[in-house]
Design a protein around this motif. Structure first.
Motif, PDB file in Angstrom:
ATOM      1  N   THR A   1       6.286   4.033   4.669  1.00  0.00           N
ATOM      2  CA  THR A   1       6.524   4.834   3.461  1.00  0.00           C
ATOM      3  C   THR A   1       6.451   3.957   2.218  1.00  0.00           C
ATOM      4  N   TYR A   2       7.119   2.820   2.260  1.00  0.00           N
ATOM      5  CA  TYR A   2       7.100   1.887   1.133  1.00  0.00           C
ATOM      6  C   TYR A   2       5.667   1.441   0.828  1.00  0.00           C
ATOM      7  N   SER A   3       4.904   1.110   1.862  1.00  0.00           N
ATOM      8  CA  SER A   3       3.526   0.650   1.662  1.00  0.00           C
ATOM      9  C   SER A   3       2.652   1.737   1.056  1.00  0.00           C
ATOM     10  N   LEU A   4       2.835   2.969   1.505  1.00  0.00           N
ATOM     11  CA  LEU A   4       2.047   4.075   0.961  1.00  0.00           C
ATOM     12  C   LEU A   4       2.393   4.327  -0.505  1.00  0.00           C
ATOM     13  N   VAL A   5       3.668   4.224  -0.849  1.00  0.00           N
ATOM     14  CA  VAL A   5       4.092   4.447  -2.229  1.00  0.00           C
ATOM     15  C   VAL A   5       3.621   3.298  -3.120  1.00  0.00           C
ATOM     16  N   ARG A   6       3.717   2.090  -2.623  1.00  0.00           N
ATOM     17  CA  ARG A   6       3.347   0.905  -3.402  1.00  0.00           C
ATOM     18  C   ARG A   6       1.877   0.928  -3.789  1.00  0.00           C
ATOM     19  N   GLY A   7       1.028   1.267  -2.834  1.00  0.00           N
ATOM     20  CA  GLY A   7      -0.402   1.321  -3.106  1.00  0.00           C
ATOM     21  C   GLY A   7      -1.026  -0.051  -3.195  1.00  0.00           C
ATOM     22  N   GLY A   8      -2.298  -0.078  -3.429  1.00  0.00           N
ATOM     23  CA  GLY A   8      -3.039  -1.328  -3.499  1.00  0.00           C
ATOM     24  C   GLY A   8      -3.642  -1.683  -2.148  1.00  0.00           C
ATOM     25  N   GLU A   9      -4.608  -2.566  -2.184  1.00  0.00           N
ATOM     26  CA  GLU A   9      -5.336  -2.936  -0.968  1.00  0.00           C
ATOM     27  C   GLU A   9      -4.442  -3.643   0.044  1.00  0.00           C
ATOM     28  N   ARG A  10      -3.621  -4.554  -0.416  1.00  0.00           N
ATOM     29  CA  ARG A  10      -2.752  -5.293   0.507  1.00  0.00           C
ATOM     30  C   ARG A  10      -1.748  -4.359   1.189  1.00  0.00           C
ATOM     31  N   ALA A  11      -1.149  -3.451   0.434  1.00  0.00           N
ATOM     32  CA  ALA A  11      -0.206  -2.489   0.997  1.00  0.00           C
ATOM     33  C   ALA A  11      -0.914  -1.529   1.940  1.00  0.00           C
ATOM     34  N   ARG A  12      -2.147  -1.146   1.602  1.00  0.00           N
ATOM     35  CA  ARG A  12      -2.916  -0.258   2.477  1.00  0.00           C
ATOM     36  C   ARG A  12      -3.178  -0.920   3.820  1.00  0.00           C
ATOM     37  N   ARG A  13      -3.566  -2.194   3.783  1.00  0.00           N
ATOM     38  CA  ARG A  13      -3.799  -2.926   5.042  1.00  0.00           C
ATOM     39  C   ARG A  13      -2.518  -3.067   5.855  1.00  0.00           C
ATOM     40  N   ALA A  14      -1.399  -3.358   5.181  1.00  0.00           N
ATOM     41  CA  ALA A  14      -0.112  -3.478   5.875  1.00  0.00           C
ATOM     42  C   ALA A  14       0.274  -2.147   6.518  1.00  0.00           C
ATOM     43  N   ALA A  15       0.071  -1.062   5.791  1.00  0.00           N
ATOM     44  CA  ALA A  15       0.374   0.263   6.330  1.00  0.00           C
ATOM     45  C   ALA A  15      -0.513   0.573   7.527  1.00  0.00           C
ATOM     46  N   LEU A  16      -1.770   0.198   7.449  1.00  0.00           N
ATOM     47  CA  LEU A  16      -2.703   0.439   8.561  1.00  0.00           C
ATOM     48  C   LEU A  16      -2.259  -0.309   9.816  1.00  0.00           C
ATOM     49  N   VAL A  17      -1.865  -1.561   9.658  1.00  0.00           N
ATOM     50  CA  VAL A  17      -1.385  -2.357  10.798  1.00  0.00           C
ATOM     51  C   VAL A  17      -0.103  -1.741  11.370  1.00  0.00           C
ATOM     52  N   CYS A  18       0.811  -1.342  10.489  1.00  0.00           N
ATOM     53  CA  CYS A  18       2.064  -0.739  10.954  1.00  0.00           C
ATOM     54  C   CYS A  18       1.834   0.611  11.635  1.00  0.00           C
ATOM     55  N   CYS A  19       0.886   1.381  11.137  1.00  0.00           N
ATOM     56  CA  CYS A  19       0.567   2.658  11.786  1.00  0.00           C
ATOM     57  C   CYS A  19      -0.004   2.427  13.187  1.00  0.00           C
TER      58      CYS A  19
END
Length: 121
Positions: free
Chosen positions: A47-65
């Motif tokens: 949730t935090y990564s999706l709200v934060r946005g940006g390429e780095r957060a998107r990649r982190a969210a993808l790995v966590c998903c």
């Protein structure tokens, strides 16, 4: 926006459930309650990564998903193969059946959206 909302709901559900269970009956099913707490933390980070946005957060969210999906599939299979290992349900038990299968559908949807959003101009 819908993904953020759904993950937010899952954070509240998983964290609330595990907090009550850990504080009141941890000795009954420590593995199940600990896994529910881990699920809540994973949902919170996504949730935090999706709200934060940006390429780095998107990649982190993808790995966590991907890790979330692996957890749901592992725990879901484990609960079906050896129900005695889980005297009480986790968020991911039976592939999230107690949560209308949202725990198995949400990471698949999120990974699809995150991969697709990377290609969008």
């Amino acid at each position: 926006m819908l993904l953020v909302w759904l993950y937010g709901v899952m954070v509240v559900g998983a964290v609330s459930r595990s907090a009550v269970q850990i504080s009141t009956e941890f000795d009954k099913a420590p593995l199940a309650y600990s896994l529910s707490a881990v699920a809540g933390l994973v949902y919170g980070f996504i949730t935090y990564s999706l709200v934060r946005g940006g390429e780095r957060a998107r990649r982190a969210a993808l790995v966590c998903c991907a890790a979330e999906l692996a957890g749901v599939l592992t725990v879901g299979t484990w609960t079906l193969a050896d129900p005695s290992a889980f005297p009480d349900a986790t968020v991911w038990s039976d592939y999230g059946m107690g949560y209308l299968f949202i725990p198995v559908l949400l990471p698949i949807t999120a990974m699809f959206w995150l991969r697709r959003s990377r290609r969008a101009p």
